[in-house]
Design a protein around this motif. Sequence first.
Motif, short mmCIF file in Angstrom:
data_model
loop_
_atom_site.label_atom_id
_atom_site.label_comp_id
_atom_site.label_asym_id
_atom_site.label_seq_id
_atom_site.Cartn_x
_atom_site.Cartn_y
_atom_site.Cartn_z
N SER A 25 0.85 -1.20 0.00
CA SER A 25 0.00 0.00 0.00
C SER A 25 0.88 1.25 0.00
O SER A 25 2.02 1.23 0.45
N VAL A 26 0.32 2.33 -0.52
CA VAL A 26 1.05 3.60 -0.58
C VAL A 26 1.13 4.19 0.82
O VAL A 26 0.12 4.33 1.51
N TRP A 27 2.34 4.54 1.23
CA TRP A 27 2.56 5.19 2.53
C TRP A 27 2.18 6.66 2.42
O TRP A 27 1.47 7.20 3.24
N MET A 28 2.71 7.31 1.37
CA MET A 28 2.38 8.70 1.08
C MET A 28 2.79 8.98 -0.36
O MET A 28 3.55 8.21 -0.95
N ARG A 29 2.31 10.08 -0.92
CA ARG A 29 2.71 10.48 -2.26
C ARG A 29 3.07 11.96 -2.22
O ARG A 29 2.29 12.77 -1.73
N MET A 30 4.27 12.24 -2.71
CA MET A 30 4.74 13.62 -2.75
C MET A 30 4.87 14.03 -4.21
O MET A 30 5.36 13.25 -5.02
N GLU A 31 4.45 15.25 -4.52
CA GLU A 31 4.52 15.73 -5.89
C GLU A 31 5.15 17.10 -5.94
O GLU A 31 4.89 17.95 -5.09
N GLY A 32 5.99 17.30 -6.96
CA GLY A 32 6.65 18.57 -7.18
C GLY A 32 7.81 18.76 -6.22
O GLY A 32 7.85 18.18 -5.13
N ARG A 33 8.77 19.56 -6.64
CA ARG A 33 9.96 19.78 -5.82
C ARG A 33 9.63 20.33 -4.44
O ARG A 33 10.17 19.87 -3.43
#
Length: 152
Positions: free
Chosen positions: A50-58
């Motif tokens: 499962s996804v722990w977290m998703r980060m997007e962009g610098r």
Amino acid sequence: MDTTERLAAIEDLRRLMARYVRYADHQRWQDLADLFTPDGSFTPHKPDGSVWMRMEGRDGIAATVGGSGGPGVTLVHHLFSDEIDVDSATAAHGVWAMEDIVTRPSDAELSEDIPFRSMHGFGHYHARFVRTDGTWYIAELEQTRLRLDFSV
């Protein structure tokens, strides 16, 4: 793309990922985020997939990764056994076996978000890269986990 160009690209990508783990270990979050494309993403997964977290962009990557440890945290990352495929002069992907250790100070407060004093993890980084203006960047990075050991 000839063999020499392909091998040069592979070495560039190895060095890019080496910078990634060095910046993480030294908690240079903005430098780490700048290794990504402006719209790049980083998605760590739990051992169950499962996804722990998703980060997007610098900015999102720098803020989230930089804010996750707290003061006095020690990080150690190791990369092993890379498998890199150069798809073209401007695109590549690869997988690295990885190990990481996160240690928090003995007086650090435990929380629901970080319920451990130390973590020892094993897994893989799966990366997609793009080359822009002669420089390779991480476009997508996923961290999959085989095992996470915690101690309180």
